[in-house]
Design a protein around this motif. Structure first.
Motif, PDB file in Angstrom:
ATOM      1  N   THR A 257       0.831  -1.207   0.000  1.00 50.58           N
ATOM      2  CA  THR A 257       0.000   0.000   0.000  1.00 50.58           C
ATOM      3  C   THR A 257       0.860   1.249   0.000  1.00 50.58           C
ATOM      4  O   THR A 257       0.610   2.201  -0.747  1.00 50.58           O
ATOM      5  CB  THR A 257      -0.926   0.018   1.235  1.00 50.58           C
ATOM      6  OG1 THR A 257      -1.570  -1.240   1.372  1.00 50.58           O
ATOM      7  CG2 THR A 257      -1.971   1.122   1.110  1.00 50.58           C
TER       8      THR A 257
ATOM      9  N   ASN B 209       3.988   1.543  -0.966  1.00 47.45           N
ATOM     10  CA  ASN B 209       4.748   1.673  -2.212  1.00 47.45           C
ATOM     11  C   ASN B 209       3.897   2.124  -3.391  1.00 47.45           C
ATOM     12  O   ASN B 209       4.435   2.591  -4.403  1.00 47.45           O
ATOM     13  CB  ASN B 209       5.465   0.362  -2.537  1.00 47.45           C
ATOM     14  CG  ASN B 209       6.786   0.228  -1.817  1.00 47.45           C
ATOM     15  OD1 ASN B 209       7.455   1.226  -1.535  1.00 47.45           O
ATOM     16  ND2 ASN B 209       7.180  -1.000  -1.503  1.00 47.45           N
ATOM     17  N   SER B 210       2.585   2.015  -3.261  1.00 45.60           N
ATOM     18  CA  SER B 210       1.700   2.482  -4.338  1.00 45.60           C
ATOM     19  C   SER B 210       1.010   3.808  -3.980  1.00 45.60           C
ATOM     20  O   SER B 210       0.150   4.267  -4.723  1.00 45.60           O
ATOM     21  CB  SER B 210       0.645   1.418  -4.645  1.00 45.60           C
ATOM     22  OG  SER B 210      -0.161   1.149  -3.518  1.00 45.60           O
ATOM     23  N   TRP B 211       1.411   4.421  -2.863  1.00 43.05           N
ATOM     24  CA  TRP B 211       0.801   5.675  -2.406  1.00 43.05           C
ATOM     25  C   TRP B 211       1.051   6.774  -3.430  1.00 43.05           C
ATOM     26  O   TRP B 211       2.176   6.939  -3.915  1.00 43.05           O
ATOM     27  CB  TRP B 211       1.375   6.062  -1.057  1.00 43.05           C
ATOM     28  CG  TRP B 211       0.511   6.984  -0.260  1.00 43.05           C
ATOM     29  CD1 TRP B 211       0.659   8.325  -0.131  1.00 43.05           C
ATOM     30  CD2 TRP B 211      -0.612   6.623   0.537  1.00 43.05           C
ATOM     31  NE1 TRP B 211      -0.309   8.845   0.697  1.00 43.05           N
ATOM     32  CE2 TRP B 211      -1.114   7.815   1.123  1.00 43.05           C
ATOM     33  CE3 TRP B 211      -1.264   5.420   0.815  1.00 43.05           C
ATOM     34  CZ2 TRP B 211      -2.215   7.824   1.971  1.00 43.05           C
ATOM     35  CZ3 TRP B 211      -2.356   5.425   1.647  1.00 43.05           C
ATOM     36  CH2 TRP B 211      -2.818   6.624   2.217  1.00 43.05           C
ATOM     37  N   LYS B 212       0.019   7.555  -3.752  1.00 42.55           N
ATOM     38  CA  LYS B 212       0.113   8.507  -4.858  1.00 42.55           C
ATOM     39  C   LYS B 212       0.536   9.916  -4.432  1.00 42.55           C
ATOM     40  O   LYS B 212       0.979  10.698  -5.275  1.00 42.55           O
ATOM     41  CB  LYS B 212      -1.238   8.595  -5.581  1.00 42.55           C
ATOM     42  CG  LYS B 212      -1.735   7.276  -6.152  1.00 42.55           C
ATOM     43  CD  LYS B 212      -0.766   6.696  -7.173  1.00 42.55           C
ATOM     44  CE  LYS B 212      -1.321   5.409  -7.786  1.00 42.55           C
ATOM     45  NZ  LYS B 212      -0.340   4.773  -8.708  1.00 42.55           N
ATOM     46  N   ASP B 213       0.388  10.248  -3.181  1.00 42.80           N
ATOM     47  CA  ASP B 213       0.677  11.606  -2.717  1.00 42.80           C
ATOM     48  C   ASP B 213       1.950  11.634  -1.886  1.00 42.80           C
ATOM     49  O   ASP B 213       2.372  10.612  -1.326  1.00 42.80           O
ATOM     50  CB  ASP B 213      -0.487  12.146  -1.875  1.00 42.80           C
ATOM     51  CG  ASP B 213      -1.789  12.175  -2.642  1.00 42.80           C
ATOM     52  OD1 ASP B 213      -1.751  12.570  -3.824  1.00 42.80           O
ATOM     53  OD2 ASP B 213      -2.823  11.786  -2.072  1.00 42.80           O
ATOM     54  N   ASN B 214       2.532  12.825  -1.754  1.00 48.42           N
ATOM     55  CA  ASN B 214       3.689  12.985  -0.880  1.00 48.42           C
ATOM     56  C   ASN B 214       3.305  12.658   0.558  1.00 48.42           C
ATOM     57  O   ASN B 214       2.266  13.084   1.054  1.00 48.42           O
ATOM     58  CB  ASN B 214       4.215  14.421  -0.949  1.00 48.42           C
ATOM     59  CG  ASN B 214       4.906  14.717  -2.262  1.00 48.42           C
ATOM     60  OD1 ASN B 214       5.464  13.826  -2.895  1.00 48.42           O
ATOM     61  ND2 ASN B 214       4.867  15.961  -2.689  1.00 48.42           N
TER      62      ASN B 214
ATOM     63  N   ASN C 225       8.947   3.863  -2.970  1.00 51.34           N
ATOM     64  CA  ASN C 225       8.081   4.914  -3.504  1.00 51.34           C
ATOM     65  C   ASN C 225       8.773   6.275  -3.377  1.00 51.34           C
ATOM     66  O   ASN C 225       9.103   6.714  -2.265  1.00 51.34           O
ATOM     67  CB  ASN C 225       6.756   4.909  -2.735  1.00 51.34           C
ATOM     68  CG  ASN C 225       5.715   5.811  -3.342  1.00 51.34           C
ATOM     69  OD1 ASN C 225       6.021   6.695  -4.131  1.00 51.34           O
ATOM     70  ND2 ASN C 225       4.462   5.592  -2.967  1.00 51.34           N
ATOM     71  N   SER C 226       8.959   6.969  -4.479  1.00 51.61           N
ATOM     72  CA  SER C 226       9.617   8.284  -4.459  1.00 51.61           C
ATOM     73  C   SER C 226       8.777   9.354  -3.759  1.00 51.61           C
ATOM     74  O   SER C 226       9.286  10.429  -3.439  1.00 51.61           O
ATOM     75  CB  SER C 226       9.939   8.735  -5.887  1.00 51.61           C
ATOM     76  OG  SER C 226       8.752   8.881  -6.646  1.00 51.61           O
ATOM     77  N   GLN C 227       7.494   9.057  -3.534  1.00 49.57           N
ATOM     78  CA  GLN C 227       6.626  10.006  -2.817  1.00 49.57           C
ATOM     79  C   GLN C 227       6.871   9.968  -1.305  1.00 49.57           C
ATOM     80  O   GLN C 227       6.404  10.839  -0.574  1.00 49.57           O
ATOM     81  CB  GLN C 227       5.144   9.673  -3.073  1.00 49.57           C
ATOM     82  CG  GLN C 227       4.740   9.669  -4.534  1.00 49.57           C
ATOM     83  CD  GLN C 227       4.493  11.082  -5.060  1.00 49.57           C
ATOM     84  OE1 GLN C 227       4.983  12.059  -4.514  1.00 49.57           O
ATOM     85  NE2 GLN C 227       3.732  11.185  -6.127  1.00 49.57           N
TER      86      GLN C 227
END
Length: 205
Positions: free
Chosen positions: A51, A53-58, A80-82
């Protein structure tokens, strides 16, 4: 406010959350969004590592895991770069000379801890309740220091050291990478890498 999550919904995670509450009580800083955990479900648990690693927001994350090895493993799998890592410090931490204390990312410093001067903390270090850290101390990344530990001046704890509750480490001692110091131990000489020491004075087992 900074959106922040805690990885690890166990006891240490709950303690980390109390630090966030204490910080916010003095000045609103964090928006706690929930826990991530590989094994636990329940209140405030919003997912697992996938979850995150798939987070879309910072998002900022604290990894609240006591074992240095497990902590390092989890952090190595966050891709995740976020995701960024936040350091949290309880308002009741005493820093003798802030200008001479360096604290890395992702650290947790609990209430009652005292850091004096010329202290260097790496990344993802846990300094638990009522720990004292003397002058000219360096603590390597991923290390975990349990409650009531006394670290005297000139001590070096290399990467991934675990220090059990109530241990005492005398001046100018080094604990090598991956070593474990048992609860209540009194360390009077160098601790070899990847070994465990216990007792008074501390001896390898």
């Amino acid at each position: 406010m900074t959106k922040l999550a805690i990885f690890g919904a166990g006891g240490l995670g709950k303690e980390a959350l109390t630090i966030l509450y204490a910080v916010n009580a003095e000045k609103e800083k964090y928006d706690f969004i929930g826990f991530f955990d590989e094994n636990k479900t329940g209140e405030h648990v919003i997912g697992n590592l996938d979850t995150l690693n798939s987070w879309k927001d910072n998002i900022k994350v604290i990894v609240a895991v006591g074992s240095p090895r497990q902590k390092e493993d989890i952090i190595s799998r966050i891709k995740n770069s976020q995701v960024g890592f936040e350091t949290i410090v309880h308002p009741r931490v005493v820093m003798g000379d802030k200008s001479k204390i360096t604290i890395g990312k992702g650290c947790i410093i609990g209430a009652g801890a005292i850091l004096t001067t010329d202290v260097i903390l790496g990344d993802h270090i846990l300094i638990n309740l009522n720990v004292t850290v003397g002058h000219d101390v360096a603590i390597g990344s991923y290390s975990s220091i349990m409650p009531g530990v006394n670290i005297a001046g000139g001590v070096v704890l290399e990467e991934g050291v675990f220090v059990g509750a109530g241990a005492n480490i005398i001046n100018s001692v080094t604990a090598k990478a991956g070593s474990t110091i048992g609860a209540g131990a009194v360390v009077v000489k160098e601790v070899e890498a990847s070994t465990t020491v216990v007792g008074i004075p501390a001896r390898k087992i």
